[in-house]
Design an enzyme around this catalytic site. Structure first.
Site, PDB file in Angstrom:
ATOM      1  N   SER A 292       0.838  -1.216   0.000  1.00  0.00           N
ATOM      2  CA  SER A 292       0.000   0.000   0.000  1.00  0.00           C
ATOM      3  C   SER A 292       0.868   1.261   0.000  1.00  0.00           C
ATOM      4  O   SER A 292       0.501   2.269  -0.622  1.00  0.00           O
ATOM      5  CB  SER A 292      -0.988   0.002   1.177  1.00  0.00           C
ATOM      6  OG  SER A 292      -0.321   0.187   2.394  1.00  0.00           O
ATOM      7  N   ASN A 293       2.022   1.207   0.646  1.00  0.00           N
ATOM      8  CA  ASN A 293       2.919   2.373   0.600  1.00  0.00           C
ATOM      9  C   ASN A 293       3.516   2.544  -0.790  1.00  0.00           C
ATOM     10  O   ASN A 293       3.644   3.664  -1.288  1.00  0.00           O
ATOM     11  CB  ASN A 293       4.033   2.241   1.641  1.00  0.00           C
ATOM     12  CG  ASN A 293       3.552   2.652   3.012  1.00  0.00           C
ATOM     13  OD1 ASN A 293       3.437   3.834   3.304  1.00  0.00           O
ATOM     14  ND2 ASN A 293       3.207   1.676   3.848  1.00  0.00           N
TER      15      ASN A 293
ATOM     16  N   LYS B 243      22.950 -14.849   1.232  1.00  0.00           N
ATOM     17  CA  LYS B 243      22.432 -13.477   1.167  1.00  0.00           C
ATOM     18  C   LYS B 243      23.329 -12.587   0.294  1.00  0.00           C
ATOM     19  O   LYS B 243      22.854 -11.670  -0.375  1.00  0.00           O
ATOM     20  CB  LYS B 243      22.342 -12.938   2.610  1.00  0.00           C
ATOM     21  CG  LYS B 243      21.793 -11.551   2.777  1.00  0.00           C
ATOM     22  CD  LYS B 243      20.321 -11.551   3.157  1.00  0.00           C
ATOM     23  CE  LYS B 243      19.802 -10.159   3.419  1.00  0.00           C
ATOM     24  NZ  LYS B 243      19.885  -9.745   4.809  1.00  0.00           N
TER      25      LYS B 243
ATOM     26  N   MET C 239      10.845  -6.939   4.230  1.00  0.00           N
ATOM     27  CA  MET C 239      11.040  -7.599   5.521  1.00  0.00           C
ATOM     28  C   MET C 239      12.419  -8.231   5.726  1.00  0.00           C
ATOM     29  O   MET C 239      12.581  -9.083   6.586  1.00  0.00           O
ATOM     30  CB  MET C 239       9.942  -8.662   5.727  1.00  0.00           C
ATOM     31  CG  MET C 239       8.534  -8.096   5.706  1.00  0.00           C
ATOM     32  SD  MET C 239       8.286  -6.726   6.868  1.00  0.00           S
ATOM     33  CE  MET C 239       8.144  -7.667   8.384  1.00  0.00           C
TER      34      MET C 239
ATOM     35  N   LEU D  56      16.627  -7.619   6.445  1.00  0.00           N
ATOM     36  CA  LEU D  56      17.677  -6.677   6.837  1.00  0.00           C
ATOM     37  C   LEU D  56      18.586  -6.460   5.620  1.00  0.00           C
ATOM     38  O   LEU D  56      18.905  -7.409   4.912  1.00  0.00           O
ATOM     39  CB  LEU D  56      18.468  -7.316   7.985  1.00  0.00           C
ATOM     40  CG  LEU D  56      19.147  -6.407   8.978  1.00  0.00           C
ATOM     41  CD1 LEU D  56      18.143  -5.456   9.633  1.00  0.00           C
ATOM     42  CD2 LEU D  56      19.808  -7.256  10.064  1.00  0.00           C
ATOM     43  N   ILE D  57      18.966  -5.214   5.402  1.00  0.00           N
ATOM     44  CA  ILE D  57      19.828  -4.918   4.256  1.00  0.00           C
ATOM     45  C   ILE D  57      21.267  -5.319   4.601  1.00  0.00           C
ATOM     46  O   ILE D  57      21.795  -4.934   5.646  1.00  0.00           O
ATOM     47  CB  ILE D  57      19.757  -3.407   3.918  1.00  0.00           C
ATOM     48  CG1 ILE D  57      18.328  -3.018   3.519  1.00  0.00           C
ATOM     49  CG2 ILE D  57      20.750  -3.029   2.825  1.00  0.00           C
ATOM     50  CD1 ILE D  57      17.785  -3.670   2.265  1.00  0.00           C
TER      51      ILE D  57
ATOM     52  N   ASN E  20      13.702   4.010   4.870  1.00  0.00           N
ATOM     53  CA  ASN E  20      12.718   3.005   5.299  1.00  0.00           C
ATOM     54  C   ASN E  20      11.609   3.690   6.084  1.00  0.00           C
ATOM     55  O   ASN E  20      11.808   4.757   6.662  1.00  0.00           O
ATOM     56  CB  ASN E  20      13.418   1.961   6.190  1.00  0.00           C
ATOM     57  CG  ASN E  20      12.471   0.857   6.640  1.00  0.00           C
ATOM     58  OD1 ASN E  20      11.674   0.344   5.835  1.00  0.00           O
ATOM     59  ND2 ASN E  20      12.526   0.490   7.906  1.00  0.00           N
TER      60      ASN E  20
ATOM     61  N   HIS F 156       8.763   2.922   9.169  1.00  0.00           N
ATOM     62  CA  HIS F 156       8.479   1.969  10.254  1.00  0.00           C
ATOM     63  C   HIS F 156       7.247   2.447  11.030  1.00  0.00           C
ATOM     64  O   HIS F 156       7.135   3.635  11.338  1.00  0.00           O
ATOM     65  CB  HIS F 156       9.704   1.881  11.177  1.00  0.00           C
ATOM     66  CG  HIS F 156       9.524   0.875  12.263  1.00  0.00           C
ATOM     67  ND1 HIS F 156       9.614  -0.488  12.027  1.00  0.00           N
ATOM     68  CD2 HIS F 156       9.196   1.018  13.569  1.00  0.00           C
ATOM     69  CE1 HIS F 156       9.376  -1.136  13.162  1.00  0.00           C
ATOM     70  NE2 HIS F 156       9.120  -0.243  14.112  1.00  0.00           N
TER      71      HIS F 156
HETATM   72  C1  GRF Z   1       4.025  -0.496   6.793  1.00  0.00           C
HETATM   73  O1  GRF Z   1       3.266  -0.351   7.956  1.00  0.00           O
HETATM   74  C2  GRF Z   1       5.454  -0.066   7.020  1.00  0.00           C
HETATM   75  O2  GRF Z   1       5.580   0.918   8.012  1.00  0.00           O
HETATM   76  C3  GRF Z   1       6.130  -1.326   7.485  1.00  0.00           C
HETATM   77  O3  GRF Z   1       5.496  -2.356   6.747  1.00  0.00           O
HETATM   78  C4  GRF Z   1       4.185  -1.955   6.398  1.00  0.00           C
HETATM   79  C5  GRF Z   1       4.053  -2.174   4.920  1.00  0.00           C
HETATM   80  O4  GRF Z   1       2.720  -2.032   4.481  1.00  0.00           O
HETATM   81  N1  GRF Z   1       7.548  -1.254   7.281  1.00  0.00           N
HETATM   82  P1  GRF Z   1       2.415  -2.007   2.938  1.00  0.00           P
HETATM   83  O5  GRF Z   1       2.969  -3.291   2.325  1.00  0.00           O
HETATM   84  O6  GRF Z   1       3.034  -0.795   2.346  1.00  0.00           O
HETATM   85  O7  GRF Z   1       0.906  -1.995   2.833  1.00  0.00           O
END
Ligand code: GRF
Length: 190
Positions: free
Chosen positions: A14-15, A67, A92, A94-95, A109, A111
């Site tokens: 969604s982001n 990795k 999800m 770690l870089i 990032n 959070h």
């Molecule tokens: C978001 O809440 C972001 O802060 C976290 O993971 C979620 C990702 O949501 N890192 P989406 O996949 O963008 O819907």
């Protein structure tokens, strides 16, 4: 100069969509999303990319020796596509050192908490469990730690007494979808 962005996601995206929409609407200027990178197949982020006609690449860690090899393959594509800037949006993993050394200072990032509170996975559930009255969103530079990089911007979200995971997550996402495009625009056009 038009910055070429790669968004990294592992899930719903969604982001990613909010950022793609902001680029399309001109709320993020002088930028294009050249690539969506995922570490899983069949995630909804990939569907969202189709809507915006954005190229996608999926890298499954299990297909690589380790990795380092996994990140090397990602780096090759980033270099091919001349990516200037990486936006992690629900990615999800770690870089690792190889990606970081190439993109440190050019990778951010988001959070879902007011860092340094509730680092790591399940920040929304941890905030509810702890019983905080305010939580929120943090956008930070990426370093080698888990959600430890220098903070760029934060915004607060009130936790109401009757909030459930679902209602709180919705409130947080709503804030994220406004804040992330705004911060990306500011960074790329300062
Ligand atoms: C978001 O809440 C972001 O802060 C976290 O993971 C979620 C990702 O949501 N890192 P989406 O996949 O963008 O819907």
């Amino acid at each position: 100069m038009v910055s070429k962005i790669a968004v990294f996601a592992s899930g719903s995206g969604s982001n990613f969509e909010a950022i793609a929409q902001a680029v399309q609407d001109g709320r993020i200027q002088n930028a294009e999303i050249s690539l969506l990178v995922t570490d899983k197949d069949q995630v909804y982020a990939l569907e969202r990319a189709k809507k915006f006609d954005i190229e996608t690449k999926t890298f499954l860690l299990k297909n690589f020796e380790d990795k380092i090899a996994y990140e090397k393959a990602i780096l090759e594509v980033l270099s091919e596509k001349e990516i200037d800037f990486i936006v992690l949006a629900g990615y999800m993993k770690l870089i690792g050192e190889s990606l970081l050394s190439e993109y440190e200072g050019r990778m951010i990032n988001i959070h879902p908490s007011i860092l340094p509170a509730f680092k790591g996975k399940d920040a929304i559930a941890m905030a509810l469990e702890y019983g905080v009255r305010y939580t929120g969103v943090s956008i930070h530079w990426v370093d080698s730690g888990m959600d430890t990089g220098k903070i760029i911007e934060q915004d607060v979200v009130r936790v109401d007494k009757d909030d459930t995971y679902q209602t709180l997550a919705e409130k947080i996402h709503k804030v994220e979808h406004v804040l992330y495009p705004k911060v990306i625009n500011e960074i790329l056009n300062k």
